[in-house]
Design a protein around this motif. Structure first.
Motif, PDB file in Angstrom:
ATOM      1  N   SER B  38       0.829  -1.212   0.000  1.00 40.29           N
ATOM      2  CA  SER B  38       0.000   0.000   0.000  1.00 40.29           C
ATOM      3  C   SER B  38       0.859   1.257   0.000  1.00 40.29           C
ATOM      4  O   SER B  38       0.465   2.308  -0.483  1.00 40.29           O
ATOM      5  CB  SER B  38      -0.899   0.029   1.236  1.00 40.29           C
ATOM      6  N   ALA B  39       2.040   1.118   0.584  1.00 40.23           N
ATOM      7  CA  ALA B  39       2.941   2.267   0.634  1.00 40.23           C
ATOM      8  C   ALA B  39       3.357   2.695  -0.757  1.00 40.23           C
ATOM      9  O   ALA B  39       3.851   3.795  -0.961  1.00 40.23           O
ATOM     10  CB  ALA B  39       4.164   1.924   1.474  1.00 40.23           C
ATOM     11  N   ASP B  40       3.150   1.808  -1.694  1.00 41.07           N
ATOM     12  CA  ASP B  40       3.701   1.978  -3.031  1.00 41.07           C
ATOM     13  C   ASP B  40       2.633   2.342  -4.036  1.00 41.07           C
ATOM     14  O   ASP B  40       2.734   2.001  -5.198  1.00 41.07           O
ATOM     15  CB  ASP B  40       4.306   0.614  -3.429  1.00 41.07           C
ATOM     16  N   SER B  41       1.605   3.072  -3.583  1.00 40.98           N
ATOM     17  CA  SER B  41       0.420   3.302  -4.399  1.00 40.98           C
ATOM     18  C   SER B  41       0.726   3.817  -5.799  1.00 40.98           C
ATOM     19  O   SER B  41       0.323   3.243  -6.798  1.00 40.98           O
ATOM     20  CB  SER B  41      -0.487   4.280  -3.657  1.00 40.98           C
ATOM     21  N   TRP B  42       1.452   4.926  -5.853  1.00 39.85           N
ATOM     22  CA  TRP B  42       1.793   5.495  -7.154  1.00 39.85           C
ATOM     23  C   TRP B  42       2.635   4.555  -7.977  1.00 39.85           C
ATOM     24  O   TRP B  42       2.601   4.558  -9.185  1.00 39.85           O
ATOM     25  CB  TRP B  42       2.647   6.725  -6.953  1.00 39.85           C
ATOM     26  N   MET B  43       3.504   3.819  -7.281  1.00 37.74           N
ATOM     27  CA  MET B  43       4.472   3.015  -8.003  1.00 37.74           C
ATOM     28  C   MET B  43       3.957   1.609  -8.261  1.00 37.74           C
ATOM     29  O   MET B  43       4.563   0.844  -8.974  1.00 37.74           O
ATOM     30  CB  MET B  43       5.766   2.930  -7.188  1.00 37.74           C
ATOM     31  N   ARG B 258      -0.838  14.970  -4.202  1.00 39.99           N
ATOM     32  CA  ARG B 258       0.232  15.873  -3.793  1.00 39.99           C
ATOM     33  C   ARG B 258       0.395  15.961  -2.292  1.00 39.99           C
ATOM     34  O   ARG B 258       1.236  16.712  -1.802  1.00 39.99           O
ATOM     35  CB  ARG B 258       0.012  17.265  -4.389  1.00 39.99           C
ATOM     36  N   PHE B 259      -0.412  15.221  -1.558  1.00 34.62           N
ATOM     37  CA  PHE B 259      -0.155  15.184  -0.112  1.00 34.62           C
ATOM     38  C   PHE B 259      -0.451  13.830   0.515  1.00 34.62           C
ATOM     39  O   PHE B 259      -0.278  13.665   1.711  1.00 34.62           O
ATOM     40  CB  PHE B 259      -0.920  16.309   0.614  1.00 34.62           C
ATOM     41  N   LEU B 260      -0.834  12.857  -0.307  1.00 34.33           N
ATOM     42  CA  LEU B 260      -1.177  11.551   0.256  1.00 34.33           C
ATOM     43  C   LEU B 260      -0.099  10.480   0.054  1.00 34.33           C
ATOM     44  O   LEU B 260      -0.303   9.327   0.416  1.00 34.33           O
ATOM     45  CB  LEU B 260      -2.510  11.060  -0.327  1.00 34.33           C
ATOM     46  N   SER B 261       1.047  10.849  -0.485  1.00 28.30           N
ATOM     47  CA  SER B 261       2.038   9.820  -0.831  1.00 28.30           C
ATOM     48  C   SER B 261       2.550   9.035   0.371  1.00 28.30           C
ATOM     49  O   SER B 261       3.024   7.921   0.224  1.00 28.30           O
ATOM     50  CB  SER B 261       3.233  10.456  -1.553  1.00 28.30           C
ATOM     51  N   SER B 262       2.534   9.638   1.556  1.00 27.01           N
ATOM     52  CA  SER B 262       3.062   8.939   2.735  1.00 27.01           C
ATOM     53  C   SER B 262       1.953   8.467   3.670  1.00 27.01           C
ATOM     54  O   SER B 262       2.224   8.112   4.819  1.00 27.01           O
ATOM     55  CB  SER B 262       4.009   9.862   3.521  1.00 27.01           C
ATOM     56  N   ILE B 263       0.725   8.459   3.188  1.00 25.09           N
ATOM     57  CA  ILE B 263      -0.396   8.165   4.083  1.00 25.09           C
ATOM     58  C   ILE B 263      -0.307   6.759   4.675  1.00 25.09           C
ATOM     59  O   ILE B 263      -0.692   6.533   5.828  1.00 25.09           O
ATOM     60  CB  ILE B 263      -1.744   8.401   3.347  1.00 25.09           C
ATOM     61  N   ALA B 264       0.255   5.824   3.923  1.00 21.23           N
ATOM     62  CA  ALA B 264       0.364   4.455   4.450  1.00 21.23           C
ATOM     63  C   ALA B 264       1.244   4.428   5.695  1.00 21.23           C
ATOM     64  O   ALA B 264       1.011   3.652   6.624  1.00 21.23           O
ATOM     65  CB  ALA B 264       0.920   3.519   3.380  1.00 21.23           C
ATOM     66  N   LEU B 265       2.253   5.269   5.697  1.00 20.26           N
ATOM     67  CA  LEU B 265       3.147   5.321   6.860  1.00 20.26           C
ATOM     68  C   LEU B 265       2.456   5.997   8.046  1.00 20.26           C
ATOM     69  O   LEU B 265       2.666   5.598   9.199  1.00 20.26           O
ATOM     70  CB  LEU B 265       4.444   6.055   6.497  1.00 20.26           C
ATOM     71  N   ILE B 330       6.529  13.137   7.225  1.00 20.04           N
ATOM     72  CA  ILE B 330       5.984  11.936   7.872  1.00 20.04           C
ATOM     73  C   ILE B 330       7.073  10.904   8.188  1.00 20.04           C
ATOM     74  O   ILE B 330       7.179  10.457   9.339  1.00 20.04           O
ATOM     75  CB  ILE B 330       4.807  11.358   7.055  1.00 20.04           C
ATOM     76  N   PRO B 331       7.907  10.507   7.226  1.00 18.73           N
ATOM     77  CA  PRO B 331       8.972   9.555   7.613  1.00 18.73           C
ATOM     78  C   PRO B 331       9.948  10.129   8.639  1.00 18.73           C
ATOM     79  O   PRO B 331      10.411   9.400   9.528  1.00 18.73           O
ATOM     80  CB  PRO B 331       9.688   9.236   6.289  1.00 18.73           C
ATOM     81  N   GLU B 332      10.220  11.422   8.558  1.00 14.70           N
ATOM     82  CA  GLU B 332      11.118  12.035   9.557  1.00 14.70           C
ATOM     83  C   GLU B 332      10.529  11.892  10.959  1.00 14.70           C
ATOM     84  O   GLU B 332      11.207  11.484  11.894  1.00 14.70           O
ATOM     85  CB  GLU B 332      11.319  13.522   9.242  1.00 14.70           C
ATOM     86  N   LEU B 333       9.255  12.254  11.088  1.00 16.07           N
ATOM     87  CA  LEU B 333       8.625  12.191  12.402  1.00 16.07           C
ATOM     88  C   LEU B 333       8.426  10.753  12.847  1.00 16.07           C
ATOM     89  O   LEU B 333       8.604  10.427  14.023  1.00 16.07           O
ATOM     90  CB  LEU B 333       7.286  12.918  12.372  1.00 16.07           C
ATOM     91  N   ALA B 334       8.049   9.893  11.925  1.00 13.07           N
ATOM     92  CA  ALA B 334       7.825   8.497  12.298  1.00 13.07           C
ATOM     93  C   ALA B 334       9.105   7.908  12.878  1.00 13.07           C
ATOM     94  O   ALA B 334       9.081   7.174  13.865  1.00 13.07           O
ATOM     95  CB  ALA B 334       7.370   7.689  11.075  1.00 13.07           C
TER      96      ALA B 334
END
Lengths: 353, 385, 385, 353
Positions: B38-43, B258-265, B330-334
């Motif tokens: 799911s993290a890879d939605s675009w890809m 443009r703002f949902l790319s990291s939503i899985a994380l 998001i990854p920085e904070l996670a």
């Protein structure tokens, strides 16, 4: 000794650690030839006392060595082996001129003369000859365990560096000793954090250098990237954090010196600066490089991915920041400045919460 | 103060009505899908999934019915897209065709082109990639060198030579819409460019995947060696490629992608922190949620402006730049608020998703215009340049 | 990689020995001082306190004994200064004289100037301000217009006309060292400037305080209306003002005053959070402490380079820019991690110190070179421009 | 109604609220003439139902009014009076066309028909005619207390706006009523946060405008500030946050509509965005303006100091972020997206920690 170490190590790594080598190691290779060079040059045992087969080098001497490992993204457990041999030496055990693993976190239990349990996150666990761990809370004992007697679950950090789980079932250590006065049962955790902050210092220097060079060469909109104010500002900020991490990490090594005791205050500060500097600088380095920095062949991502991995190892930003914060709050505001100038405060205070 | 008039908009009820349908479908279709995918939605490309969306009428939604579309309006399309992205659905195969190529062909293409390409796009069968960047051009699209010259032989049309790079999905797309030079070499930087639809199976086209830092292959180099282009592969007017591309980019900068790319994380982080997060975790998760709420409202505002026929380039660039910062935070904070290292090849879902997004995140500020480009557009909108 | 070689340095034992003396003195001298006044260290002027420091040999420490100094070396001076600032001592009265004007006069001044000014500086009695900015010049010092022309009357010397602005402490300083034009008007931007020591009691000088956002008066406008300057008020060489000022600025950018301006607020925050801070408070306080430790190590490194006679402009600018970011972050974090609003005219110590520093903080990136100036210097040091 | 409100309010404030007026109010003046204009124009009671003496305006209608109060740094408690009259209306009480205070935090206790205790942080507590508070946890009651019966301890926020403590000793309310179904005992806290987010939206627009104008006029190093890439980038980032706060705040007002219930989710999001946007934009606005923005006469600092004050009032960044975060974590990741699209989640879940 420090200058000799630094120049020797720099030359050795510059000659042998190429992006191709790093990639082949990520794909599963163990670069035995390079490890043999490190053994022959005496680096693996350098931190042990001379009487026990080492060179008696202090952590201050070894700072540039560990930093160089980071700068060149050396795909070998040399920093860990330095720490393992330093601890063997403090415990009066003979140094081992071989790749050693360390495990700061484990479920290990001592039953009679044998140990059972799992070592977590052992760097190059699949490749090392022995692993060093500390077992027992009340009377902690340093044990040296043969890799050959473990089963291994292979894991990797975000940079593809092996971070394996080693499972031991009633295995007799090849050596063991109680910890001497002043050596914390946390020594592998503290020491690991110290190593990673120095490696981060080196890798940050590397990505600053790469980004500066690239910005000077790459032309966009008819002029070099380096001539854009926004790019200049990003590189300036990278330089600030790179300098901060370098000097904070060096202070942690210098405060440790030759003593058995590592300085938790200075290590915590260095690890926090490294975690934060990584966040700022790695993103900027990629922004400067654009797409090219994302390719599997490029040295930039070899450094940035390690930075991302290392900042989570042996305690992330919040772990160390909270220890500092709890210790300072427990002491009240009047404890802060004396601790800053002495570079020292009892961080066990931080455990109360 | 009117330059950045973001206004609150409710999504109309008839578009909202679609939401439950889409959610129900996705809950079933994706129930076996692990978080790492799911993290890879675009890809993540899944042609069967794309065709299923086509069957359900959720592709080419805004296109006319006579080309297989559904004339459903921008809000219905918005609802479907945000649900797909929030669920981490594998949209990559049809993504560019549905979002960019279809609308471009409808707007600038000939009737023959519309009839040829749009029905396959609406069915989720025809995939496009976009040929923009070239070696040594990067963000500076005006410097591209790939060139189509008029063919001198009997077939007519053009002959194309050159190279594109960083072309997402070229390795499984049937077509590329490329921006290339057609004018003479002395033309001003932005003049003399045109857009063509290139059949990637055509003789003389070579697609070579580029391995990325995480070991995946999403980008490609695409080489053109005397590729013949028929007359009817030209999209829009000869020499108008730059203007066409610029209009296209504004559309590209304000959607939920443009703002949902990291939503899985963000999802795995919430669950990894557990039902009773500590003060730090609660604060940072809450801050991210607030920003997500704000960005979505901004994006809805831009969608309303686009629906009203305006060209909100400044507002769209605001969404993209702030949205990218959010995705990268998001990854920085996670990594900072939970002491669990990112892991490859094992470990918890969260550790693996963290490793994946940590590596992907820096690319979010490269696609669709770098930070410098976007801020330049905003500065111009503010009257500063 | 050598451009930013920060190296760890221990402060020598003989300098360290001073620390306890200073601490003991300050603990006694400042015991009645409320936190709100400690927050105002730079801005707090207390001539009696300054004279007491002079009596104890803690001013003009690096100056030669023959001028009243103590030849104590840079490390002893560093220890004294950082202890004063960390304690929030009222150093403003003598600060500029001790830090900048004294060293400048020693380096460039005539023997007569040294004998005239340095002993008073070392006694904490003679205060200086610095005349740099002018209306419409801001950071761009090369554009200044205040001008000294050779006097045509019998007295000789110069006649000064013009205006300085944002001059800190001009309202209680006896002297200003000003950068003014002496060359002809067609000279290049950086040429034809000179430094003068101006007696602020002289006829033709008018000092007008500027009220700041918090209601305080620290800045001034200073007007010069045909002010006569004796020949021996020129510092250094005529026309060399720009070079002298540039060298001075490097010194100014790496001391502990470049990261300790908000330390009083960090102190009240720690105590307001209490002995058992929550996870968020512990993390943010710890992060600030780590940064403080790192900045101090950076500053010590630059001090060692200065002591060795190097000109570490790049490293000094790094300390200043990162230090300012740190100082500005403290009020931001303090307001975010503890739910206690800043208060004026009442409330807790913390609430009042927060209100004071919240308002002061944005000025930290203006004095001593703006962010843009500093980053430009760093970029030049990295070979980018 | 909204457009008429917006244009009327904009004109009224643009004509009357000068930097000089704001400064005189900070120095202790109460601008009675301006308040009378607001009373005459009907704004003070606009939020109350027509049947109770108001205009029946919805919060969506009133959003531009409150935002305009922020943009012009109106030195009067008009937003608070709007909220107070809205609550009076919901409780079936007559609107009051006069300056009203609100107290979201108090130590108030109801003893028979009289109340005693302290109202904290009452905006313009020294000037208002009555103060509105909610007393009692189990069966909360809205009370209207006469300012004349209170003793006042004067305090100010960082912008010098009065935030007074009013002490009541066995005072009979001039009006009181139980809260109707749907009206939270937290209504003053929620409503106050909602007002401040809209005021922040306005003040952020004002400082963006000032900074953009100044950058275009001010020349440094021979060219306008606006031509420096670093300045352009700062203004671009300010514009992003300004837009985000504006739309998030408007959403909170729109979600409240005409109903008694305020939307805690949307308010929390708006207040967090406002607090964060303030931190980013106020610093940049001062950096762009340089020293001139620090002078007591300049309108910039009148706006930035209010932004700094407002972001701490009715809950700071962490207060609202933690409520959002706790609610989302309590619901698990599957609760997030449905809440985002519905703009609603029960934030009382957030109280468990």
């Amino acid at each position: 000794m420090r200058e000799l170490f630094e120049s020797t190590m720099e030359r050795l790594l510059a000659d042998h650690v190429t992006p191709e080598l790093v990639n082949s190691c990520e794909a599963g290779q163990w670069p035995q030839a390079l490890w043999s060079l490190l053994e022959e040059s005496g680096f693996a045992v350098a931190a042990a006392p001379e009487a026990l087969g080492g060179a008696g080098a202090s952590w201050e001497d070894l700072y540039p060595v560990v930093r160089a490992c980071g700068r060149h993204t050396l795909p070998l457990p040399l920093p860990e082996t330095l720490l393992a041999n330093a601890l063997l030496g403090h415990c009066g055990l003979e140094a081992r001129n071989e790749p050693l693993g360390i495990a700061a976190r484990s479920t290990l239990k001592l039953e009679g003369s044998r140990v059972s349990g799992t070592l977590h996150d052992v760097p190059w666990g699949r490749n090392v000859h022995h692993a060093v761990a500390i077992v027992g809370d009340a009377n902690p004992v340093l044990v040296v365990l043969p890799r050959s007697r473990a089963t291994c679950t292979e894991r990797a950090n975000v940079a593809g560096e092996p971070r394996d789980e080693l499972h031991f079932d009633a295995v007799a250590p090849v050596a063991s000793a109680g910890l001497p006065q002043g050596l914390s049962g946390e020594a592998l955790w503290l020491g690991g954090a110290m190593l990673r902050s120095a490696q981060a210092a080196g890798a940050l220097e590397a990505i600053l250098q790469m980004s500066t060079t690239y910005a000077g060469e790459r032309v966009q909109f008819g002029k070099p990237l380096a001539s854009f104010q926004a790019i200049q500002h990003q590189l300036a900020v990278m330089a600030q954090h790179t300098g901060c991490v370098a000097v904070a990490a060096e202070a942690a090594f210098a405060e440790a010196g030759n003593s058995t005791e590592l300085n938790a205050w200075a290590i915590a500060a260095a690890k926090v600066c490294a975690a934060e500097g990584t966040g700022v600088a790695a993103g900027m380095a990629h922004a400067v490089h654009g797409a090219i920095g994302f390719t599997h062949e490029h040295a930039l991502q070899q450094a940035t991915r390690r930075l991302w991995g290392w900042r989570s190892e042996f305690g992330n930003l919040s772990h160390w920041a909270q220890r500092l914060g709890r210790a300072v709050c427990a002491g009240g505001s009047t404890s802060l400045w004396p601790a800053v100038t002495a570079n020292r405060l009892d961080l066990t205070l931080g455990e109360i919460a | 103060m009117t330059a950045i008039a973001f206004r609150h908009h409710h999504i109309p009820a008839e578009a909202q009505a679609l939401r439950e349908q889409v959610r129900t479908f996705l809950a079933e279709a994706l129930k076996e899908r692990p978080p790492l995918r799911s993290a890879d939605s675009w890809m993540g490309a899944d042609p069967a999934f794309s065709r299923e969306l086509g069957r359900r009428g959720w592709l080419g939604m805004a296109l006319p019915r006579r080309y297989g579309g559904h004339e459903a309006g921008p809000w219905a399309r918005y609802v479907v897209i945000e649900e797909l992205l929030a669920a981490g659905a594998p949209v990559s195969a049809h993504w560019i065709a549905d979002r960019q190529s279809g609308p471009l062909i409808l707007r600038y293409g000939s009737e023959a082109q519309r009839e040829k390409y749009l029905p396959g796009i609406c069915r989720g069968e025809t995939y496009f990639c976009i040929g923009m960047s070239e070696p040594n051009s990067g963000s500076d699209l005006a410097s591209i060198r790939t060139r189509a010259v008029r063919s001198t032989d009997a077939k007519g049309g053009w002959v194309l030579n050159g190279q594109k790079i960083w072309t997402t999905n070229a390795h499984y797309s049937q077509y590329m819409i490329a921006l290339v030079r057609t004018g003479d070499k002395t033309a001003a930087r932005h003049e003399g460019m045109s857009q063509f639809i290139i059949d990637l199976q055509a003789p003389g086209v070579t697609v070579r995947p580029i391995r990325d830092l995480a070991g995946g292959e999403h980008f490609n180099e695409v080489f053109f060696d005397n590729v013949h282009l028929d007359q009817d592969t030209l999209v829009g007017a000869e020499g108008q490629g730059w203007e066409q591309v610029t209009a296209e980019l504004a559309f590209e900068r304000s959607g939920p992608e443009r703002f949902l790319s990291s939503i899985a994380l963000l999802h795995t982080l919430i669950d990894a922190c557990g039902r009773r997060p500590d003060a730090l975790q609660a604060k940072e998760i809450g801050r991210l949620v607030a920003r997500l709420v704000g960005l979505r409202q901004m994006s809805l505002s831009v969608t309303a402006e686009l629906a009203a026929g305006a060209n909100p380039a400044l507002a769209a660039s605001c969404v993209k730049d702030l949205g990218t910062a959010f995705e990268q935070e998001i990854p920085e904070l996670a990594q900072a608020v939970l002491d669990e290292p990112p892991v490859v090849g094992g470990g918890s879902d969260h550790a693996q998703v963290l490793a994946a997004l940590m590596q992907m995140a820096p690319s979010f500020s490269l696609r669709g215009g770098t930070r410098e480009i976007l801020r330049g557009i905003i500065a111009r909108g503010l009257g500063l340049r």
